[in-house]
Write an enzyme that holds these catalytic residues in place. Sequence first.
Site, short mmCIF file in Angstrom:
data_model
loop_
_atom_site.label_atom_id
_atom_site.label_comp_id
_atom_site.label_asym_id
_atom_site.label_seq_id
_atom_site.Cartn_x
_atom_site.Cartn_y
_atom_site.Cartn_z
CG ASN A 75 -10.11 -4.85 6.52
OD1 ASN A 75 -9.98 -3.69 6.90
ND2 ASN A 75 -9.86 -5.20 5.27
CG MET A 112 -2.02 -1.05 1.12
SD MET A 112 -3.09 -0.82 -0.30
CE MET A 112 -4.06 0.56 0.22
N GLY A 113 1.93 1.26 0.80
CA GLY A 113 2.80 2.43 0.83
C GLY A 113 3.35 2.72 -0.55
CG ASN A 121 -6.96 -2.71 6.71
OD1 ASN A 121 -7.61 -1.72 6.40
ND2 ASN A 121 -6.68 -3.69 5.86
CD GLU A 125 -2.80 -5.37 9.44
OE1 GLU A 125 -2.28 -4.29 9.69
OE2 GLU A 125 -3.60 -5.52 8.49
CG ASN A 128 -8.59 -8.41 5.11
OD1 ASN A 128 -9.41 -8.05 4.28
ND2 ASN A 128 -7.56 -7.66 5.47
CE LYS A 140 -10.69 -1.60 4.41
NZ LYS A 140 -9.29 -1.31 4.33
#
Length: 305
Positions: free
Chosen positions: A189, A11-12, A103, A270, A193, A185
Amino acid sequence: MKIAIAGAGAMGCRFGYMLADSGVDVTLIDGWKTHVDAINQQGLFVETETDSRRYSLPAMLAEDARGAFDVVILFTKAMQMAEMLQKIAPVLARAKVVMTLSNGLGNIETLEQYVDRSVIYAGVTLWSCELEGPGHIRATGSGNIELQPMMSADMAMADRVVDMLNLAGLNAELSANVLLSIWKKAAFNSVMNTYCALLDCNVGEFGKLPDALNMARTVVREIVLVARSQQIPLTEEMVMHTVQKVFDPRESGEHYPSMHQDLHKGRLTEIDYLNGAVARIGEAQGIAVPVNRLLTQLIHAKEAQ
Ligand SMILES: NC(=O)C1=CN([C@@H]2O[C@H](COP(=O)(O)OP(=O)(O)OC[C@H]3O[C@@H](n4cnc5c(N)ncnc54)[C@H](OP(=O)(O)O)[C@@H]3O)[C@@H](O)[C@H]2O)C=CC1
Ligand SMILES: CC(C)(CO)C(=O)C(=O)O
């Protein structure tokens, strides 16, 4: 404006090349030396649906990060954030805005341990990306950003940040209640996810399963109760709307969620900031959260395999 992106994984890097392409001065900061070296030596290689291109972007190792940046965008995994914040302390000391779009639940609290609340912007994004290898990303689909300064003293700065993101085509808007955006969000997720990681499928393939929406609702109903116990006015419809929207390949249909990518690479996920955080808060509040607890245990079992 000068921008640093700390946590230049999938993402970065995606935000980095899109901002740089619109003329913004961007520096990537990351802890993975091979990746940083590849970007500095060969440029960032970006594959999209239509073409592939190398972008020339400066990258720094986190422990060497120095310089004055107006905005620092943090894009680490939730569990890497504290370590990154410690390493880039010299950069944070001079930043006017420090933004997290990662996230999970609890990122604002982590940020508050390292920077003053007056510079913190929090948000969420539905953009997606895959890190294919050092200096190489695959960026497909579309997305948006909802963000909000935690203290609203300098709204002119907030408008400048939103304008900069929109000039890069990142579809940003100020949220009126970013905690609601973050819970929405996190709930999304905790469905997408977690199920895609467990079922080894992408977002579009999950959407085609006959029971996909029922499976999603079972998770979301618990999260709505837990969110309400935290005074967050989350509804089942809000989350289900986003779940269904991303099945489209023009959104994230072809994307393997970040948790799937992590398991695939043998990295930790995560989960403790998604279903795991919901289960922890729910249990402390006396709310029944067996589905989120079980999903957390299943992902930890996959991590251990
Ligand atoms: N990917 C996506 O599509 C989306 C992700 N997000 C969220 O954005 C945040 C950032 O996620 P994402 O960009 O996917 O993170 P990535 O896993 O792509 O990268 C995060 C960091 O992990 C380390 N890393 C990743 N892969 C390797 C590897 N093969 N070898 C060594 N180190 C590696 C690097 O940091 P270091 O070396 O310093 O450990 C990197 O900066 C997360 O909160 C995620 O949930 C949100 C929306 C979509
Ligand atoms: C792209 C998206 C929205 C898909 O679940 C995501 O947040 C992730 O991969 O972590």
